[in-house]
Design a protein around this motif. Structure first.
Motif, PDB file in Angstrom:
ATOM      1  N   VAL A   1       0.801  -1.215   0.000  1.00  0.00           N
ATOM      2  CA  VAL A   1       0.000   0.000   0.000  1.00  0.00           C
ATOM      3  C   VAL A   1       0.834   1.264   0.000  1.00  0.00           C
ATOM      4  O   VAL A   1       0.381   2.327  -0.424  1.00  0.00           O
ATOM      5  N   TRP A   2       2.077   1.155   0.489  1.00  0.00           N
ATOM      6  CA  TRP A   2       2.902   2.348   0.553  1.00  0.00           C
ATOM      7  C   TRP A   2       3.728   2.550  -0.700  1.00  0.00           C
ATOM      8  O   TRP A   2       4.136   3.667  -1.016  1.00  0.00           O
ATOM      9  N   GLY A   3       4.003   1.479  -1.397  1.00  0.00           N
ATOM     10  CA  GLY A   3       4.886   1.599  -2.548  1.00  0.00           C
ATOM     11  C   GLY A   3       4.131   1.982  -3.804  1.00  0.00           C
ATOM     12  O   GLY A   3       2.987   1.621  -4.008  1.00  0.00           O
ATOM     13  N   GLY A   4       4.785   2.724  -4.675  1.00  0.00           N
ATOM     14  CA  GLY A   4       4.125   3.128  -5.914  1.00  0.00           C
ATOM     15  C   GLY A   4       3.943   1.980  -6.880  1.00  0.00           C
ATOM     16  O   GLY A   4       2.997   1.959  -7.664  1.00  0.00           O
ATOM     17  N   ALA A   5       4.854   0.977  -6.823  1.00  0.00           N
ATOM     18  CA  ALA A   5       4.847  -0.080  -7.832  1.00  0.00           C
ATOM     19  C   ALA A   5       3.529  -0.839  -7.853  1.00  0.00           C
ATOM     20  O   ALA A   5       3.010  -1.190  -8.914  1.00  0.00           O
ATOM     21  N   TRP A   6       2.972  -1.088  -6.681  1.00  0.00           N
ATOM     22  CA  TRP A   6       1.737  -1.853  -6.621  1.00  0.00           C
ATOM     23  C   TRP A   6       0.619  -1.141  -7.372  1.00  0.00           C
ATOM     24  O   TRP A   6      -0.088  -1.733  -8.180  1.00  0.00           O
TER      25      TRP A   6
ATOM     26  N   VAL B   1      -1.798  -0.286 -14.712  1.00  0.00           N
ATOM     27  CA  VAL B   1      -1.375  -0.736 -16.036  1.00  0.00           C
ATOM     28  C   VAL B   1      -2.193  -1.942 -16.485  1.00  0.00           C
ATOM     29  O   VAL B   1      -2.703  -1.989 -17.613  1.00  0.00           O
ATOM     30  N   SER B   2      -2.340  -2.916 -15.605  1.00  0.00           N
ATOM     31  CA  SER B   2      -3.097  -4.109 -15.986  1.00  0.00           C
ATOM     32  C   SER B   2      -4.551  -3.775 -16.282  1.00  0.00           C
ATOM     33  O   SER B   2      -5.117  -4.240 -17.269  1.00  0.00           O
ATOM     34  N   VAL B   3      -5.146  -2.960 -15.414  1.00  0.00           N
ATOM     35  CA  VAL B   3      -6.558  -2.645 -15.615  1.00  0.00           C
ATOM     36  C   VAL B   3      -6.754  -1.859 -16.905  1.00  0.00           C
ATOM     37  O   VAL B   3      -7.680  -2.110 -17.669  1.00  0.00           O
ATOM     38  N   TRP B   4      -5.862  -0.919 -17.162  1.00  0.00           N
ATOM     39  CA  TRP B   4      -5.995  -0.128 -18.399  1.00  0.00           C
ATOM     40  C   TRP B   4      -5.859  -1.031 -19.629  1.00  0.00           C
ATOM     41  O   TRP B   4      -6.572  -0.897 -20.603  1.00  0.00           O
ATOM     42  N   ARG B   5      -4.949  -2.000 -19.554  1.00  0.00           N
ATOM     43  CA  ARG B   5      -4.806  -2.931 -20.664  1.00  0.00           C
ATOM     44  C   ARG B   5      -6.079  -3.729 -20.868  1.00  0.00           C
ATOM     45  O   ARG B   5      -6.561  -3.892 -21.984  1.00  0.00           O
TER      46      ARG B   5
ATOM     47  N   PHE C   1      -7.529 -13.654 -17.577  1.00  0.00           N
ATOM     48  CA  PHE C   1      -6.614 -14.775 -17.438  1.00  0.00           C
ATOM     49  C   PHE C   1      -5.503 -14.689 -18.478  1.00  0.00           C
ATOM     50  O   PHE C   1      -4.329 -14.945 -18.181  1.00  0.00           O
ATOM     51  N   SER C   2      -5.891 -14.379 -19.704  1.00  0.00           N
ATOM     52  CA  SER C   2      -4.873 -14.303 -20.758  1.00  0.00           C
ATOM     53  C   SER C   2      -3.910 -13.161 -20.500  1.00  0.00           C
ATOM     54  O   SER C   2      -2.763 -13.207 -20.949  1.00  0.00           O
ATOM     55  N   LEU C   3      -4.374 -12.151 -19.786  1.00  0.00           N
ATOM     56  CA  LEU C   3      -3.516 -10.991 -19.533  1.00  0.00           C
ATOM     57  C   LEU C   3      -2.275 -11.411 -18.775  1.00  0.00           C
ATOM     58  O   LEU C   3      -1.164 -10.947 -19.045  1.00  0.00           O
ATOM     59  N   VAL C   4      -2.459 -12.309 -17.809  1.00  0.00           N
ATOM     60  CA  VAL C   4      -1.323 -12.752 -17.016  1.00  0.00           C
ATOM     61  C   VAL C   4      -0.246 -13.338 -17.924  1.00  0.00           C
ATOM     62  O   VAL C   4       0.918 -12.950 -17.886  1.00  0.00           O
ATOM     63  N   GLY C   5      -0.675 -14.287 -18.770  1.00  0.00           N
ATOM     64  CA  GLY C   5       0.269 -14.916 -19.679  1.00  0.00           C
ATOM     65  C   GLY C   5       0.920 -13.901 -20.604  1.00  0.00           C
ATOM     66  O   GLY C   5       2.142 -13.908 -20.809  1.00  0.00           O
TER      67      GLY C   5
ATOM     68  N   ALA D   1       5.388 -10.667 -22.715  1.00  0.00           N
ATOM     69  CA  ALA D   1       5.633  -9.551 -23.634  1.00  0.00           C
ATOM     70  C   ALA D   1       5.384  -8.183 -23.044  1.00  0.00           C
ATOM     71  O   ALA D   1       4.998  -7.287 -23.750  1.00  0.00           O
ATOM     72  N   ALA D   2       5.568  -7.994 -21.774  1.00  0.00           N
ATOM     73  CA  ALA D   2       5.275  -6.655 -21.267  1.00  0.00           C
ATOM     74  C   ALA D   2       6.197  -6.282 -20.121  1.00  0.00           C
ATOM     75  O   ALA D   2       6.883  -7.121 -19.544  1.00  0.00           O
ATOM     76  N   THR D   3       6.190  -4.977 -19.810  1.00  0.00           N
ATOM     77  CA  THR D   3       6.799  -4.520 -18.567  1.00  0.00           C
ATOM     78  C   THR D   3       5.697  -3.872 -17.752  1.00  0.00           C
ATOM     79  O   THR D   3       4.720  -3.390 -18.301  1.00  0.00           O
ATOM     80  N   TRP D   4       5.848  -3.902 -16.461  1.00  0.00           N
ATOM     81  CA  TRP D   4       4.811  -3.416 -15.535  1.00  0.00           C
ATOM     82  C   TRP D   4       3.533  -4.211 -15.729  1.00  0.00           C
ATOM     83  O   TRP D   4       3.262  -4.805 -16.762  1.00  0.00           O
ATOM     84  N   GLY D   5       2.758  -4.223 -14.711  1.00  0.00           N
ATOM     85  CA  GLY D   5       1.543  -5.024 -14.755  1.00  0.00           C
ATOM     86  C   GLY D   5       1.657  -6.192 -13.799  1.00  0.00           C
ATOM     87  O   GLY D   5       2.745  -6.611 -13.429  1.00  0.00           O
TER      88      GLY D   5
END
Lengths: 307, 275, 300
Positions: free
Chosen positions: A101-106, A112-116, A241-245, A250-254
């Motif tokens: 909750v404190w870190g920006g990365a989370w 990023v994932s939701v926007w994708r 589900f496919s997003l994870v794979g 093929a991605a960074t962040w997420g």
């Protein structure tokens, strides 16, 4: 006649006044009370507690395998506590990996994932007009269906190499495979939905003088709506589900990327946190769609169906 | 009209009415359009699609002298993938069906296990791969484990739904005929849920295949997914597509097998609208 | 825009005569249905089944015409041909001397001959009010607000007030049938086609529905073409009852019902009713037996 019906009947045990009308909050309270008094929720808690307790015990007892997987308490602390340096490097009060909750990365990973997934899902909704056309006009279905059935069995992740080659933009391959996964489900369910409309409604519409456009708008689309929603809910699930794979390959962040990256750098708490977050967000999105479904399909709900 | 003439006429009639129907021809046209676009997109320079390998190139990869159909590695990939899926799928069904039936029948037992189940279900099976690798010995077992998870979730949900759908009247009829609780479970509920279980198994097979391929592409050392990924890494895109086609074929055939098996097991159902 | 709305207003005034006014049929408003030698042969996998053969009927304008017969006697086929859902293979059908069905003619179902269906065809996703007004609004004859006002007043007059905002799934089956009949009538068709509309109702609801239909019929004498398998229903409702023979369907007998209007359920026990019933029973029962045996043979 009048004597037989007396207005004052002290012998009859009838509750005076009109029937009690319960307010919505009163009903909620009564439901809550009834829910708490049944054994099922408590058994549920027991099950969850057993699971987490067992995990914690296994980690503490250094069971081989599980010991590399941190204990749930540790993961929770990692999630909730502020990053290193906040309290003079005191390990009791700080999170070692800073993913929570404190870190920006989370937050970045989530966004990023939701926007994708949003972009992929909206793209896949192109399947709705296609499905409507396929269901409504037999010729269209005959042309399109075999091609769809040829492409559908190819697993979404298998499209990644081709997508990377075809679409030179950064985010495109991941979004492409998620939308493909969802597209087939949405299209087929929509076509099935149009199929499911009783032909008598078409006849009635023609009798009432509807034009073809009016039939589309007032019979085909509302009639197929239950199936369209089923398709969307399933499609969103498949896409997520496919997003994870896709993100792993093929991605960074997420979140998917985080899961794999944490594994390769042996930082376990972020791995687990990302996993659970992924599940939670998938669930939340599914619930939102279901809520929308309840709003739109008012007629079905009022007729007694459970949505 | 001689006998030969009659046979020829009835054969052509059959051919015309079942194979060469308007619907089939239109379908073939659709596929042909797709393949034609694939074939000419490159030379014509259509944006985006020009990078897609030509259909003839993909076919070549299969049938040329050093082609996939002749190489042992290709068939080994098939067998590895199929064995993984087979083991995982069977395990998923064997564990999932009893669990689902049990949870569908007993509200207490369901309350005990379902929250944990529902906590893990929204997480993609692929996301479990790192955890599986950590907890389990060996990559092979991990891959089988996550495929198992995919099947397990699908089968349990559908089995629970199946129990829910068995008409209460059947149970009441059985009770009035003097059946015991055990009888009701094995002879009313179990057959009654078979259609739903079949649906769950078909969905599970579909999910299994998807997860298998993804896992092989990410972490496998053999199998169709790995073959495809390897082809990508060396830049052989037509072979990538050959791999995709193989995976698609595998998925379709395995799902069809499960579906038809299910149909054989439920001969009393007359119409199969939708799969 | 001005001219169009004025033209529309004139059209409305003409066509609106019906439900709002009472009593006598207006010429050109109620349809004269004439069926000449209608025939329909179904072909499936080489076998040819003659559904109806040589049917000739004359339905007078404003008459309540009932066709009765066992299942499979072709009455639904006949209704489908009149409505425009199915083609004929022989014969012709005229509505007000205009050809509406003939072999080779394109199917054109329309609002001049509206069908009330057996299993009910109220759109489940529209409210009751939307269902009733959708015909008028879709045809563009009436602006929405006006159509809704008319619908509400009409529903109020026949005892359906208060359910406008509900969905068909929420109301009882008897109410659904009534709403569907209102939906058909409000668009002022030339002929009202009823395809065994009360078949799915229980006997008590059915008898109430009969009186309801007759009440509507008395308000405005539209041509009604009603098919059923229930003999009592046929005699109670109709001006003329046609008994159809079973496969192939032909007109076997035409019985004129001379019971006075308005009719009520007490007439069901009168001598005249029983005499009419006796007359019809012989004809119908024979066909029912034939249909039953034919069905048995098909299964065996």
């Amino acid at each position: 006649m009048a004597e037989l019906i007396s207005t004052s009947t002290p012998d009859l045990k009838v509750a005076p006044g009109p029937e009690r009308v319960y307010t919505r909050s009163e009903i909620r309270l009564l439901r809550l009370r009834r829910a708490v008094l049944r054994p099922e929720p408590w058994l549920g808690f027991l099950g969850l507690a057993t699971f987490f307790g067992g995990w914690h015990l296994a980690a503490v007892l250094d069971v081989p395998g599980v010991n590399k997987l941190e204990s749930p308490m540790f993961v929770l602390r990692e999630f909730l506590l502020p990053p290193r340096g906040t309290f003079d490097y005191n390990p009791q009060l700080e999170s070692k990996f800073g993913y929570g909750v404190w870190g920006g990365a989370w937050y970045t990973d989530i966004m990023v994932s939701v926007w994708r997934i949003c972009r992929a899902f909206l793209l896949s909704l192109l399947g709705i007009p296609l499905g409507l056309l396929m269901g409504w006009r037999r010729r269209v279905r005959e042309f399109v269906f075999p091609t769809l059935e040829l492409l559908r069995p190819v697993p979404p992740v298998a499209w990644v190499p081709l997508a990377i080659v075809m679409l030179p933009w950064q985010e495109a391959p991941v979004i492409f495979i998620c939308s493909i996964a969802s597209f087939f489900v949405v299209t087929l369910n929509t076509a099935l939905g149009v199929d499911s409309i009783d032909p008598v409604y078409f006849r009635a519409a023609r009798c009432l003088g509807f034009s073809e456009a009016q039939i589309l708008r007032q019979v085909v689309i509302p009639g197929a709506m239950p199936f369209i929603f089923t398709g969307m809910i399933l499609g969103l699930g498949v896409a997520w589900f496919s997003l994870v794979g896709g993100e792993i390959i093929a991605a960074t962040w997420g979140l998917g990327y985080r899961i794999w990256e944490s594994y390769t750098s042996t930082s376990i708490p972020p791995l687990l946190i990302a996993m659970f977050t992924s599940g939670l967000i998938g669930l939340a999105m599914s619930l939102m769609l279901r809520g929308l479904q309840r709003r739109v399909l008012v007629w079905k709900r009022r007729a007694g169906a459970t949505l | 009209m001689s006998a030969v003439g009659l046979t020829v006429r009835s054969l052509t009639e059959f051919f015309r009415s079942t194979i060469l129907t308007g619907a089939n021809l239109r379908g073939l046209t659709g596929v042909a359009v797709l393949l034609a676009v694939m074939e000419v997109a490159g030379p014509l320079g259509i944006p985006l699609l020009e990078k897609v390998p030509r259909f003839s190139a993909v076919v070549d990869r299969f049938i040329e002298p050093e082609g996939l159909l002749w190489r042992e590695k290709y068939w080994m990939s098939w067998s590895v993938s199929l064995m993984r899926i087979g083991a995982a799928f069977v395990a998923g069904v064997l564990v999932g069906v009893p669990t689902g039936l049990l949870w569908g029948s007993s509200r207490r037992l369901k309350a005990l296990g379902f929250p944990v189940f529902e906590m893990f279900r929204p997480i993609s099976p692929l996301a479990y791969l790192p955890v599986a690798i950590i907890l389990l010995p060996g990559i092979e077992v991990s891959i089988i484990a996550i495929i198992f998870l995919g099947t397990f979730f699908a089968v349990v949900i559908n089995a629970i739904n199946g129990v829910f759908q068995v008409d209460l009247s059947y149970q009441r009829a059985a009770l009035s005929l003097g059946a015991s609780r055990r009888d009701i479970f094995f002879r009313i509920i179990l057959p009654g849920t078979l259609p739903s279980i079949t649906t769950g198994a078909t969905i599970g097979m579909g999910i299994s295949w998807i997860e298998l391929v993804a896992a092989e592409m990410i972490a496998g050392r053999a199998g169709l997914g790995y073959l495809t990924w390897e082809s990508y890494l060396v830049g052989d895109i037509p072979q990538v597509m050959a791999g995709m086609a193989s995976m698609g074929l595998g998925g379709a055939v395995s799902c069809a097998v499960i579906w038809h098996t299910g149909r054989l097991l439920t001969p009393w159902l007359e119409d199969y609208r939708g799969r | 825009m001005e001219a169009k709305s004025r033209r529309n207003a004139v059209k409305l005034a003409e066509s609106d005569a019906g439900i709002v006014g009472r009593g006598q049929p207006r010429n050109g408003q109620c349809g004269h249905l004439r069926i000449e030698n209608a025939g329909k042969i179904y072909r499936s996998r080489g076998a040819a089944v003659t559904a109806i053969d040589g049917c000739s009927l004359q339905v007078p304008p404003g008459g309540l015409y009932v066709v009765v017969g066992p299942s499979g006697c072709g009455k639904t086929t006949l209704l489908n041909a009149i409505a425009g859902f199915d083609t004929l293979t022989a014969g012709e059908i005229f509505l007000d001397e205009e050809l509406i069905a003939a072999p080779g003619r394109a199917l054109r179902p329309g609002p001049d001959r509206i069908v009330v269906f057996q299993q009910g065809a109220l759109f489940p996703w529209k409210t009751v009010l939307d269902n009733v007004t959708c015909g008028l609004v879709a045809q563009g004859r009436v602006p929405r607000r006006e159509a809704e006002a008319r619908a509400v007043s009409l529903m109020g007059r026949v005892g359906l007030q208060g359910i406008e905002r509900q969905y068909p799934g929420e109301i009882s089956s008897g109410m659904r049938r009534r709403v569907e009949i209102i939906r058909a009538l409000i668009t002022a068709p030339k002929v009202l086609l009823l395809d065994e509309p009360f078949r799915a109702l229980d006997a008590l609801t059915k008898s109430v529905m009969h009186e309801y239909l007759l009440e509507l019929y008395d308000m405005e004498r539209k041509t009604v073409f009603f098919i059923t398998h229930d003999l009592e229903e046929a005699i109670f409702l109709g001006d003329q009852v046609v008994v159809m023979s079973t496969r192939p369907g032909r007109v076997k007998k035409v019985i004129t019902i001379d019971l006075p209007r308005p009719r009520n359920h007490r007439m069901l026990a009168t001598e005249r009713f029983l005499a009419l019933k006796r007359e019809a029973i012989e004809a119908v029962h024979e066909e029912a037996l034939k249909a039953f045996e034919a069905g048995e043979r098909e299964l065996a």
